[in-house]
Motif scaffolding. Structure first.
Motif, PDB file in Angstrom:
ATOM      1  N   ARG A  79       0.828  -1.205   0.000  1.00 30.63           N
ATOM      2  CA  ARG A  79       0.000   0.000   0.000  1.00 30.63           C
ATOM      3  C   ARG A  79       0.859   1.251   0.000  1.00 30.63           C
ATOM      4  O   ARG A  79       1.866   1.333   0.709  1.00 30.63           O
ATOM      5  CB  ARG A  79      -0.919   0.022   1.227  1.00 30.63           C
ATOM      6  N   LYS A 101      -6.346   1.577 -12.957  1.00 28.95           N
ATOM      7  CA  LYS A 101      -7.578   0.941 -13.417  1.00 28.95           C
ATOM      8  C   LYS A 101      -8.094   1.603 -14.696  1.00 28.95           C
ATOM      9  O   LYS A 101      -8.635   0.935 -15.593  1.00 28.95           O
ATOM     10  CB  LYS A 101      -8.630   1.021 -12.324  1.00 28.95           C
ATOM     11  N   TRP A 104      -4.589   3.935  -7.742  1.00 31.19           N
ATOM     12  CA  TRP A 104      -5.356   2.799  -8.263  1.00 31.19           C
ATOM     13  C   TRP A 104      -6.330   3.228  -9.352  1.00 31.19           C
ATOM     14  O   TRP A 104      -6.511   2.516 -10.354  1.00 31.19           O
ATOM     15  CB  TRP A 104      -6.103   2.113  -7.124  1.00 31.19           C
ATOM     16  N   GLU A 105      -6.944   4.372  -9.165  1.00 31.55           N
ATOM     17  CA  GLU A 105      -7.879   4.853 -10.188  1.00 31.55           C
ATOM     18  C   GLU A 105      -7.155   5.076 -11.514  1.00 31.55           C
ATOM     19  O   GLU A 105      -7.698   4.767 -12.586  1.00 31.55           O
ATOM     20  CB  GLU A 105      -8.551   6.138  -9.701  1.00 31.55           C
ATOM     21  N   ARG A 131      -2.043   6.572   2.441  1.00 34.24           N
ATOM     22  CA  ARG A 131      -3.493   6.510   2.324  1.00 34.24           C
ATOM     23  C   ARG A 131      -4.057   7.628   1.459  1.00 34.24           C
ATOM     24  O   ARG A 131      -5.032   7.442   0.731  1.00 34.24           O
ATOM     25  CB  ARG A 131      -4.113   6.566   3.720  1.00 34.24           C
ATOM     26  N   ASP A 132      -3.440   8.810   1.513  1.00 36.82           N
ATOM     27  CA  ASP A 132      -3.998   9.938   0.766  1.00 36.82           C
ATOM     28  C   ASP A 132      -3.754   9.826  -0.745  1.00 36.82           C
ATOM     29  O   ASP A 132      -4.318  10.612  -1.511  1.00 36.82           O
ATOM     30  CB  ASP A 132      -3.403  11.254   1.290  1.00 36.82           C
ATOM     31  N   SER A 133      -2.902   8.893  -1.171  1.00 33.71           N
ATOM     32  CA  SER A 133      -2.611   8.786  -2.609  1.00 33.71           C
ATOM     33  C   SER A 133      -2.882   7.407  -3.179  1.00 33.71           C
ATOM     34  O   SER A 133      -2.937   7.265  -4.407  1.00 33.71           O
ATOM     35  CB  SER A 133      -1.135   9.151  -2.865  1.00 33.71           C
ATOM     36  N   ASP A 134      -3.047   6.382  -2.343  1.00 34.71           N
ATOM     37  CA  ASP A 134      -3.187   5.017  -2.854  1.00 34.71           C
ATOM     38  C   ASP A 134      -4.442   4.871  -3.709  1.00 34.71           C
ATOM     39  O   ASP A 134      -4.398   4.258  -4.780  1.00 34.71           O
ATOM     40  CB  ASP A 134      -3.220   4.026  -1.688  1.00 34.71           C
ATOM     41  N   ASP A 135      -5.542   5.426  -3.250  1.00 33.13           N
ATOM     42  CA  ASP A 135      -6.783   5.313  -4.023  1.00 33.13           C
ATOM     43  C   ASP A 135      -6.658   6.024  -5.377  1.00 33.13           C
ATOM     44  O   ASP A 135      -7.135   5.517  -6.405  1.00 33.13           O
ATOM     45  CB  ASP A 135      -7.948   5.886  -3.220  1.00 33.13           C
TER      46      ASP A 135
END
Length: 501
Positions: free
Chosen positions: A334, A348, A344-345, A337-341
């Motif tokens: 991982r 994807k 992933w976007e 937290r502030d950049s992982d999402d």
């Protein structure tokens, strides 16, 4: 949170008891009141009676006073378990005394107290009638009895300091000899003696209970210290362990009765364990931050490659590479937290572009494959009618060859229909091949020559058997006939292979 900010103030040596509070007002009020009443204002001689009535002729006692006041509020008791009350066997005062049984007031104002059958003068009454004076001194007796009752209740209830209660009882008892009251003074003296004698037992019990409470408090804080030290040295459940350390601190603040020196030692143990846990947790999350920073850099590299592959039309190879990139993504761990999402976007989105294009191409291809399957099914139907090797083998071979060329030219079909179509064309091909093999066996000159050789061998063996029988060699003749029979069977099989010739 710093050590001092979260720490409950350690306890003073021992617990705060009633010795620091002011003495109860009941213990010192009686002597002052006695002095005030002993010298009332002078009355005129005309207001006094000319003769002193006997005690039996005294007027009835005035109405009984109202409800006696309850115990006055004192200092708040110390927060230690209340010891078991030591019963004090004392005679209980009646709701209201009858002063006429224990004294009298003469017409000249002389006030008499009869104690143990002996009268003695305790004062002078000039403020009213003898009956009023008798009632006045009776009420003073009742007040004194109420004061003693408060001491009894305080001792039996276990509130306050029993040593102070004892001192108050002694002080009141010392005033009884000169107390300006009319009533059963010996009974009061006996009750005070009982309070004085019982106070020592209550004090011992109070000390024992206080020591037990202090020992229990120390033991509980030692248990909390041991638990905190285990957490500080071993636990890696950071959220749960942190919550537990805060719960230990909350419970720590509620534990009272520990002396300051012991509490300081225990507190330092707890604070050291908490600091050790905080250091380990901080080091863990610092390492985690470093790992997440590396994961972020690796994922950004994966995104760059994925975006470059999103426009590829090499569907098979590129789809396999996207699967590899997804495995690399999971292995990277991982990111923060502030950049992982957000990372992933992006990844994807690159996948979606490629697979959307592939799916569109596959949809178009599927439509083409479905048309190809229909065309091949039509060829199978045609072959079932036109390919008949039993009627004309050469015509069947020509017809199948033409159908096979057209079949291969059509192209691919959907996967789910491929097997059934292939089984159909292979069945027709086998029918033609089997007919060819049958025809070949029937017309093969080598097979015919072999059958003739088998028949010649049969004749030769039979001739040899006859000669052996003529020489009397029956056993050899039998063997030769058996061999001839075997060759005869082989010859028959060969004849069947070439059409039964």
């Amino acid at each position: 949170m710093s050590e001092d900010a979260g720490r409950a103030a350690p306890e003073e040596t021992g617990t705060v008891d009633d010795a620091s509070a002011p003495p109860p007002p009941e213990a010192s009020a009686a002597p002052a009141a006695d002095t005030a009443v002993a010298a009332p204002p002078a009355q005129s001689t005309s207001a006094q009676s000319t003769s002193a009535p006997s005690p039996s002729a005294m007027p009835p006692a005035p109405p009984k006073p109202g409800p006696r006041p309850g115990p006055r509020p004192g200092p708040r008791p110390t927060p230690v378990p209340r010891p078991a009350a030591v019963p004090v066997e004392t005679p209980r005062a009646r709701p209201a005394s009858d002063p006429s049984l224990f004294g009298r007031v003469d017409d000249d104002g002389t006030v008499w107290l009869i104690e143990d059958g002996t009268p003695r003068v305790i004062g002078s009454w000039q403020a009213g009638t003898p009956a009023e004076g008798l009632a006045h001194y009776g009420r003073r007796y009742d007040d004194l009895a109420t004061e003693i009752e408060l001491l009894e209740e305080r001792l039996s209830a276990g509130t306050g300091d029993p040593r102070k209660t004892k001192a108050s009882a002694i002080a009141v008892r010392d005033t009884l000899a000169d107390a300006a009251v009319i009533g059963d003074v010996p009974a009061l003296r006996a009750r005070l003696t009982a309070v004085i004698d019982g106070a020592d037992g209550v004090a011992v019990e109070r000390t024992r209970a206080r020591d037990a409470a202090r020992a229990a408090a120390v033991a509980r804080k030692e248990e909390l210290c041991a638990e905190a030290e285990t957490i500080g040295a071993e636990s890696t459940q950071w959220k749960h362990a942190g919550d537990r350390l805060r719960a230990i601190l909350d419970e720590w603040k509620t534990i009272k009765g520990v002396d300051r020196k012991t509490d300081d030692v225990l507190w330092r143990r707890y604070a050291k364990a908490r600091d050790a846990f905080n250091r380990r947790r901080g080091a863990h999350f610092a390492e985690l931050d470093r790992e997440r920073a590396g994961a972020r850099a690796r994922k950004e590299e994966i995104i760059v490659e994925a975006e470059s592959l999103s426009s590829s039309t090499d569907w098979g190879v590129t789809a396999g590479r996207f699967r590899e990139l997804l495995a690399d993504w999971k292995a990277a761990g991982r990111a923060p937290r502030d950049s992982d999402d957000a990372l992933w976007e992006r990844f994807k989105a690159a996948q979606d572009v490629f697979f959307a294009a592939r799916n569109a191409a596959q949809s178009e291809r599927d439509e083409e494959f479905a048309a190809n399957a229909d065309a091949k099914q039509a060829l199978l139907d045609e072959a079932e009618k036109s390919v008949d090797p039993s009627a004309d083998l050469d015509a069947a071979r020509r017809a199948f060859r033409d159908i096979r060329e057209r079949w291969d030219a059509i192209g691919k079909v959907p996967r789910e229909r491929m097997q059934s179509l292939e089984r159909g064309i292979r069945a027709i091909e086998k029918r033609v091949r089997d007919a060819e093999e049958t025809h070949w066996h029937r017309t093969d000159p080598e097979v015919a020559a072999r059958a003739e050789q088998f028949r010649s061998r049969v004749a030769q063996l039979e001739e040899q058997a006859e000669k052996a029988a003529a020489r009397g060699k029956d056993k050899d003749a039998a063997d030769l006939r058996a061999q001839a029979q075997q060759w005869r069977e082989w010859a028959a099989a060969a004849d069947n292979a070439v059409g039964g010739r």
